[in-house]
Enzyme design. Structure first.
Site, PDB file in Angstrom:
ATOM      1  N   GLN A 162       0.851  -1.133   0.128  1.00 21.23           N
ATOM      2  CA  GLN A 162      -0.015   0.032  -0.010  1.00 21.23           C
ATOM      3  C   GLN A 162       0.925   1.291   0.111  1.00 21.23           C
ATOM      4  O   GLN A 162       0.199   2.356  -0.091  1.00 21.23           O
ATOM      5  CB  GLN A 162      -0.970  -0.116   1.220  1.00 21.23           C
ATOM      6  CG  GLN A 162      -1.890  -1.083   1.322  1.00 21.23           C
ATOM      7  CD  GLN A 162      -2.755  -1.208   2.592  1.00 21.23           C
ATOM      8  OE1 GLN A 162      -3.040  -2.214   3.096  1.00 21.23           O
ATOM      9  NE2 GLN A 162      -3.166  -0.262   2.978  1.00 21.23           N
TER      10      GLN A 162
ATOM     11  N   PHE B   7      -6.243  -4.152   3.010  1.00 19.99           N
ATOM     12  CA  PHE B   7      -6.920  -3.848   4.612  1.00 19.99           C
ATOM     13  C   PHE B   7      -6.036  -3.146   5.745  1.00 19.99           C
ATOM     14  O   PHE B   7      -6.059  -3.350   6.648  1.00 19.99           O
ATOM     15  CB  PHE B   7      -7.477  -5.260   4.917  1.00 19.99           C
ATOM     16  CG  PHE B   7      -8.561  -5.658   3.945  1.00 19.99           C
ATOM     17  CD1 PHE B   7      -9.652  -5.042   3.759  1.00 19.99           C
ATOM     18  CD2 PHE B   7      -8.077  -7.129   3.488  1.00 19.99           C
ATOM     19  CE1 PHE B   7     -10.488  -5.590   2.676  1.00 19.99           C
ATOM     20  CE2 PHE B   7      -9.124  -7.622   2.554  1.00 19.99           C
ATOM     21  CZ  PHE B   7     -10.170  -6.817   2.274  1.00 19.99           C
TER      22      PHE B   7
ATOM     23  N   GLU C 207       0.429  -1.714   4.568  1.00 24.54           N
ATOM     24  CA  GLU C 207       0.583  -0.376   4.534  1.00 24.54           C
ATOM     25  C   GLU C 207       2.288  -0.244   4.989  1.00 24.54           C
ATOM     26  O   GLU C 207       3.107   0.745   4.383  1.00 24.54           O
ATOM     27  CB  GLU C 207      -0.103   0.402   5.776  1.00 24.54           C
ATOM     28  CG  GLU C 207       0.130   1.965   5.559  1.00 24.54           C
ATOM     29  CD  GLU C 207      -0.783   2.883   6.737  1.00 24.54           C
ATOM     30  OE1 GLU C 207      -0.434   3.701   6.903  1.00 24.54           O
ATOM     31  OE2 GLU C 207      -1.899   2.158   7.070  1.00 24.54           O
TER      32      GLU C 207
ATOM     33  N   ARG D 135      -5.854   7.723  16.861  1.00 24.65           N
ATOM     34  CA  ARG D 135      -7.030   7.843  16.277  1.00 24.65           C
ATOM     35  C   ARG D 135      -8.075   7.081  17.046  1.00 24.65           C
ATOM     36  O   ARG D 135      -9.294   7.473  17.149  1.00 24.65           O
ATOM     37  CB  ARG D 135      -6.916   6.990  14.981  1.00 24.65           C
ATOM     38  CG  ARG D 135      -8.454   7.094  14.180  1.00 24.65           C
ATOM     39  CD  ARG D 135      -8.295   6.623  12.597  1.00 24.65           C
ATOM     40  NE  ARG D 135      -7.462   7.516  11.768  1.00 24.65           N
ATOM     41  CZ  ARG D 135      -8.129   8.474  10.915  1.00 24.65           C
ATOM     42  NH1 ARG D 135      -9.421   8.786  11.284  1.00 24.65           N
ATOM     43  NH2 ARG D 135      -7.712   9.370  10.260  1.00 24.65           N
TER      44      ARG D 135
ATOM     45  N   PHE E  31      -7.916   1.747  11.518  1.00 22.85           N
ATOM     46  CA  PHE E  31      -6.834   2.327  11.776  1.00 22.85           C
ATOM     47  C   PHE E  31      -7.048   2.738  13.460  1.00 22.85           C
ATOM     48  O   PHE E  31      -6.730   3.880  13.871  1.00 22.85           O
ATOM     49  CB  PHE E  31      -6.304   3.449  11.072  1.00 22.85           C
ATOM     50  CG  PHE E  31      -4.901   3.803  11.275  1.00 22.85           C
ATOM     51  CD1 PHE E  31      -3.861   2.957  10.644  1.00 22.85           C
ATOM     52  CD2 PHE E  31      -4.547   4.729  11.756  1.00 22.85           C
ATOM     53  CE1 PHE E  31      -2.605   3.079  10.410  1.00 22.85           C
ATOM     54  CE2 PHE E  31      -3.302   5.091  12.137  1.00 22.85           C
ATOM     55  CZ  PHE E  31      -2.228   4.282  11.434  1.00 22.85           C
TER      56      PHE E  31
ATOM     57  N   THR F  87      -3.790  11.315  10.340  1.00 17.63           N
ATOM     58  CA  THR F  87      -3.592  12.207  11.697  1.00 17.63           C
ATOM     59  C   THR F  87      -2.070  12.523  11.809  1.00 17.63           C
ATOM     60  O   THR F  87      -2.066  13.517  12.612  1.00 17.63           O
ATOM     61  CB  THR F  87      -4.051  11.182  12.855  1.00 17.63           C
ATOM     62  OG1 THR F  87      -3.126   9.988  12.789  1.00 17.63           O
ATOM     63  CG2 THR F  87      -5.456  10.998  12.939  1.00 17.63           C
TER      64      THR F  87
ATOM     65  N   ALA G 184      -5.928   5.319   5.546  1.00 18.34           N
ATOM     66  CA  ALA G 184      -6.736   6.337   6.083  1.00 18.34           C
ATOM     67  C   ALA G 184      -8.087   6.859   5.341  1.00 18.34           C
ATOM     68  O   ALA G 184      -8.379   8.052   5.565  1.00 18.34           O
ATOM     69  CB  ALA G 184      -5.837   7.562   6.307  1.00 18.34           C
TER      70      ALA G 184
ATOM     71  N   GLU H 190     -12.885   3.068   5.238  1.00 17.06           N
ATOM     72  CA  GLU H 190     -13.023   2.648   6.634  1.00 17.06           C
ATOM     73  C   GLU H 190     -14.397   2.928   7.378  1.00 17.06           C
ATOM     74  O   GLU H 190     -14.835   1.961   8.111  1.00 17.06           O
ATOM     75  CB  GLU H 190     -11.974   3.251   7.401  1.00 17.06           C
ATOM     76  CG  GLU H 190     -10.614   2.873   6.831  1.00 17.06           C
ATOM     77  CD  GLU H 190      -9.357   3.742   7.343  1.00 17.06           C
ATOM     78  OE1 GLU H 190      -8.586   3.196   8.129  1.00 17.06           O
ATOM     79  OE2 GLU H 190      -9.510   4.933   7.034  1.00 17.06           O
TER      80      GLU H 190
END
Length: 777
Positions: free
Chosen positions: A195, A226, A230, A308, A342, A439, A508, A727
């Site tokens: 990702q 998913f 990442e 988060r 996340f 974030t 995100a 998400e």
């Protein structure tokens, strides 16, 4: 349902089996297969490694350790994790050695005879142990608003408790995979299922002592991500790159499903202590939550995920007084990582649990508790100081209550439960208010390269990566609208760091937002040039061998529209060009038909020290009402009906968005019901295959599944007035868990506060039999 947009751009190739994934790439001459030898001990010191028998096997080319790396530290936030273990191992699955062989059977044979002696140490394997030993990583975060201590002192009603949620396996169908091709001048081309190709590029370069321009990372597509690809894809790409760099041969690393599940991180387990004050109507007066999350052995992305969770502890509800803290616990398990949501699901689960417990305490309907507490009127500011602009939550609650026929069904369920002996039914409604943006502020940027060819067709390259979610389809539509051409004339190219550098992960829920906006910016530069020369041609300029067209400053072009393959003068509609005709003229007159667009998300900031700011560009909102049945003899849960209503602004592609909402909800329902991670007493994951880990099947989806959207044109901050969808729907799976709590109360259980996530059939059955199993994370 009939959708007006084109289907997913890979729909035909997926169903026909012609889509190319990493391991579908043809084997090249001399290509080596890479296997990783990992620790079978959760914590211990490596005392001896014997590879003599392995290296003696015919076809084994080399075996590498950390000594063969230029740099042995990586990490998305803190570079604390070794690529290959040095003297000590910290989790089962930690890579120690890399084997390169002529084929997979030979590599596996070598792996089987490698001998590694590890003197085991006492591991810390769960949150309970880590908290008791105060094994914490990093700082404790705090967000505070109002004076919760004063409110608790005068509270009309008070509840305290502990809320626990387990982890979740991403279960992407394509395991971590990469093929690395060595090129001249010590350069490498990494094809990877990831990702975040930029992070892959950077980790590979650092590990091998290369400059970043010597490494190109390319992502054509992933067989699912998913969040699990990442950060951690970079780790295994670097190990494949080590082999390619040392041997100067192509190197292929594709983890088996079992190994992938054992060695990679999951959704973070949490154990949270809470205290809530409220009045006789269930109106929240104060909330304190202390979050404790299991980060695993290393930091990975945990600080951002924890923050988060703290941002989303309010979910859809106003907190007038609150004190929220967050602490990362270190255990000897695989480093936990990103998963769809996340941290948001773990935060929202706490408050949705509290809504249910308040309702039980006051003996009122939980929907009424939610409605009185949802953001509305003058109560529009979050606990971290951001205003909930254009708030539609009250509208969503009112509409779902009506369309789901909530009150009548509640009465019907009560009557059913009074007469039924084997089945118990429950009904609950939950909400989501999901903040859209990374974030970490600098990640909120993207870029795109748009190339228009002389026949009027278009190639687009962005930093977005396609993992099945349809981001390419959305970018394609935005570009086609910006240029006024057919969607079929726009092609999205594989993501590559040589064309789109310094990009952010597709994560995100911002992949479409950032990259669509960047692509639109590039298109607007191109259409501005084309409009400039069109205005000159309509004004009578005739290019010749002596005088070619050039761009003139100050020409008004607002009246020129690109639509339906035409370039139209709105002031004189008879004046038109075919798009490809105008493109051809531009090319012959040496006008650029390519451009690069950059986008950064505006007006976002957050001060971690103060716990205040505006970390999100906007919020995606939704509500869901779910009805379940429980077999009182087996604990089996069936989702009988779900009504789901979302605010997605002006959808870019309604078919893609509908699929994302359905899939996200089902994945969330899996998290709260069947997806349980089982570990041995030594810390090894036991549920590491499709036969031992239960993701939702078609039988676990709602028997009646109603998905609808409200019309909302207020999100002028984002591309085309759209809202992100990746998400937020997952959090609505909590409605299923809340419905299970409701069913258990309908069965006569007066205490459901200890029900954890996931509520498996075993857990439910034990609750029904009067036993409260201890959740060990």
């Amino acid at each position: 349902m009939k959708f007006k947009d084109l289907p997913h751009d890979s729909a035909v190739s997926h169903v026909s089996g012609t889509s190319e994934f990493i391991d579908d790439r043809p084997k090249q001459a001399g290509e080596l297969w890479v296997e990783v030898v990992y620790s079978t001990v959760a914590h211990g010191d490596i005392t001896h490694i014997d590879t003599k028998a392995a290296i003696a096997i015919e076809g084994v080319k080399s075996i590498y350790s950390y000594l063969d790396l230029a740099s042995n530290r990586w990490g998305s936030i803190v570079k604390d994790q070794p690529l290959l273990a040095e003297k000590t191992v910290h989790y089962i699955g930690e890579p120690i050695l890399v084997i390169a062989a002529v084929d997979k059977p030979t590599a596996l044979a070598a792996k089987a005879v490698v001998k590694i002696d590890i003197t085991a140490k006492q591991p810390v394997l769960n949150l309970k142990q880590a908290r008791a030993q105060r094994r914490f990583m990093g700082e404790t975060y705090c967000i505070e608003t109002g004076d919760s201590a004063a409110e608790f002192a005068q509270a009309e009603h008070l509840l305290t408790g502990q809320f626990i949620n387990g982890g979740q396996e991403q279960f992407y169908l394509e395991s971590q995979a990469s093929i690395v091709y060595p090129e001249e001048n010590n350069c490498l081309h990494v094809h990877v299922s990831a990702q975040h190709p930029t992070e892959v590029q950077h980790v590979v370069a650092s590990a091998l002592g290369l400059k970043q321009h010597q490494v190109v990372a390319t992502v054509k597509r992933m067989g699912g991500g998913f969040g699990g690809k990442e950060s951690q894809s970079a780790h295994y790409a670097a190990l494949a790159a080590l082999v390619a760099h040392k041997t100067k041969k192509p190197a292929r690393l594709v983890l088996s499903k079992d190994d992938d599940m054992i060695v990679t991180g999951k959704r973070h387990p949490f154990c949270n202590d809470y205290q809530v004050a409220f009045d006789h109507q269930g109106k929240l007066q104060a909330l304190n939550v202390d979050f404790y999350t299991d980060g695993g052995a290393y930091i990975d992305l945990t600080p951002a995920i924890l923050q988060r969770a703290m941002f989303h502890v309010d979910n859809a509800y106003y907190l007038p007084h609150a004190r929220i803290t967050g602490t990362i616990c270190q255990t000897h398990t695989h480093p936990h990582t990103a998963f769809r949501g996340f941290g948001g699901p773990q935060g929202a689960a706490v408050i949705e649990h509290i809504m249910e417990e308040i309702a039980l305490h006051l003996d009122i309907d939980a929907l009424d508790v939610r409605k009185i507490n949802c953001y509305q009127g003058n109560e529009q500011q979050t606990h971290y100081g951001q205003t909930v602009d254009h708030n539609v939550l009250p509208e969503l609650f009112e509409q779902i209550e009506r369309t789901a026929d909530y009150r009548a069904r509640r009465k019907s369920i009560k009557q059913f439960n009074q007469q039924s002996t084997g089945l118990i039914k429950g009904l609950a409604l939950s909400a989501v208010k999901f903040g859209i943006s990374f974030t970490t502020r600098f990640l909120n940027q993207g870029n795109a390269l748009v190339n228009v060819h002389v026949d009027g067709t278009v190639q687009v390259s962005t930093g977005a990566t396609e993992m099945g979610q349809g981001v390419n389809s959305k970018i394609r539509k935005v570009v086609s609208e910006a240029l006024g051409v057919a969607e079929t004339d726009v092609r999205l190219m594989p993501t590559s760091t040589e064309k789109n550098a310094n990009t952010s992960a597709t994560a995100a829920s911002s992949g479409s937002d950032i990259n669509c906006a960047a692509a639109a910016n590039a298109c607007h530069k191109i259409t501005a040039r084309l409009a400039n020369i069109a205005s000159q041609l309509w004004a009578g300029f005739v290019p010749s061998d002596e005088h070619e067209l050039c761009l003139l400053d100050g020409r008004a072009t607002d009246h020129i529209e690109f639509k339906g393959g035409q370039v139209i003068n709105l002031k004189q509609p008879s004046q038109t060009f075919k798009f490809n005709e105008l493109v051809g003229i531009a090319y012959l007159n040496r006008i650029s038909l390519s451009d690069y667009g950059h986008y950064k998300t505006p007006e976002i900031y957050y001060d971690k020290a103060k716990g205040k700011g505006r970390p999100f560009l906007y919020f995606t909102n939704g509500v869901a009402a779910s009805e379940v049945s429980i077999d009182s003899y087996t604990g089996e849960v069936k989702i009988l009906r779900t009504d789901l209503l979302m605010d997605l602004g002006r959808m870019i592609n309604d078919g893609i968005d509908h699929g994302q909402v359905a899939g996200g909800f089902v994945q969330g329902a899996g998290w709260v019901t069947t997806e349980n991670l089982y570990y041995s007493d030594q810390g090894k994951l036991l549920s590491h295959s499709p036969t031992t880990y239960k993701i939702p099947s078609i039988h676990d989806t709602p028997r009646i599944f109603n998905i609808d959207f409200i019309e909302n044109h207020s999100n002028v901050m984002n591309i085309r007035g759209s809202k992100a969808v990746g998400e937020p729907p997952l959090l609505l799976g909590l409605s299923v868990w809340c419905a299970i709590k409701d069913a258990l109360r309908n069965a006569g259980l007066s205490d459901t506060a200890g029900l954890c996530i996931p509520a498996t059939s075993e857990t439910i059955l034990m609750n029904l039999s009067g036993q409260m199993p201890e959740q060990v994370l």
